[in-house]
Scaffold this active site. Sequence first.
Site, PDB file in Angstrom:
ATOM      1  N   HIS A   1      38.516 -20.124 -43.690  1.00  0.00           N
ATOM      2  CA  HIS A   1      37.192 -20.691 -43.442  1.00  0.00           C
ATOM      3  C   HIS A   1      36.299 -20.508 -44.667  1.00  0.00           C
ATOM      4  O   HIS A   1      36.351 -19.481 -45.350  1.00  0.00           O
ATOM      5  CB  HIS A   1      36.538 -20.027 -42.228  1.00  0.00           C
TER       6      HIS A   1
ATOM      7  N   CYS B   1      36.315 -25.219 -46.341  1.00  0.00           N
ATOM      8  CA  CYS B   1      35.106 -26.042 -46.286  1.00  0.00           C
ATOM      9  C   CYS B   1      34.080 -25.563 -47.312  1.00  0.00           C
ATOM     10  O   CYS B   1      34.064 -24.398 -47.704  1.00  0.00           O
ATOM     11  CB  CYS B   1      34.495 -25.983 -44.892  1.00  0.00           C
TER      12      CYS B   1
END
Length: 337
Positions: A118, A174
Amino acid sequence: MPPVHQQHYGPQFQGPNQQIQQPFFQYSQCTGKKKALCIGINYFGQDSELRGCINDARNIQQFLCAKFGYRMEDIVILTDDAQNPRQIPTRQNMLNAMEWLVQGAAPNDSLFFHYSGHGGQTKDLDGDEDDGMDEVIYPVDFKQNGHIVDDDMHAIMVRPLPPGCRLTAVFDCCHSGSALDLPYTYSTEGKIKEPNLAAEAGSGLMTAVSSYARGDMSGVLHSAMGIVKVATGGTKKAEDYARATRTSPADAISWSGCKDSQTSADASEAGKATGAMSYAFITALSHNPHQSYMQLLNSLRDILRAKYSQKPQVRCSLLSCSRLKTIFSSSRVPTQW
């Protein structure tokens, strides 16, 4: 192969003891030691659990050994299914592993960093981001111990590198466009997306660059704050501050799965869970290991375009990038990272 000697650029200026100095960088010949750090976090049992990140770390590890001459014993791999507590990607273990990666770095070494997990953003506190947000990555224990900010990754993995040492970083997460805080971004045409430092730099900026090269961080900060005071507009301030505090005479380059404003896909390719960027990176270089940087960037985007909206980015440390227009068109990705 790239030039062997230091590459000078920009205006000369008067340094300590009245000596004339000029900013420089040095390419790695990739003939020294090879070390790599691969991190894959699936966040088992947590919200937004991922599926392909551990696969990504292991696939990159195998790829480096099979295609680019790395040895398994010189690669540290952190995954949240590891049995050894030291190999769990906790915040402290990740920071320790980053320090290990650059420990003893020397000219002509080839260091490789890969992260799949993440990514996110947090408020920028030092003024080096034109969008006002720092990029972060999330250890498996981020809820207890917090994230890792791009400023810290730069300080650990880029700032200590000597001239002529290569660091290649791949971020499959991301909001990763500037995850290593390298200040120059290149387009698919091989054109730099920011103004050229050498063309517009004043004496304060060049002094900051030279201070960084000497390891004089107090000089960097003093000069950088002067730049910030005279610059106008938030973007201009951030660009100048980033260039003054994030340059390096080393050969550093980062590939990221998307822009800072985008997300990266946790995907499935050939029936196996994988991060889209990790899959594209391995696929592109497996098909053609002798691509220029511009060709590789276009290859990554071509592979992802059909199924994903994310746009991979390539960023570099300023000093090692001032001639990347030439590298993009004529040099090839080295057979040793």
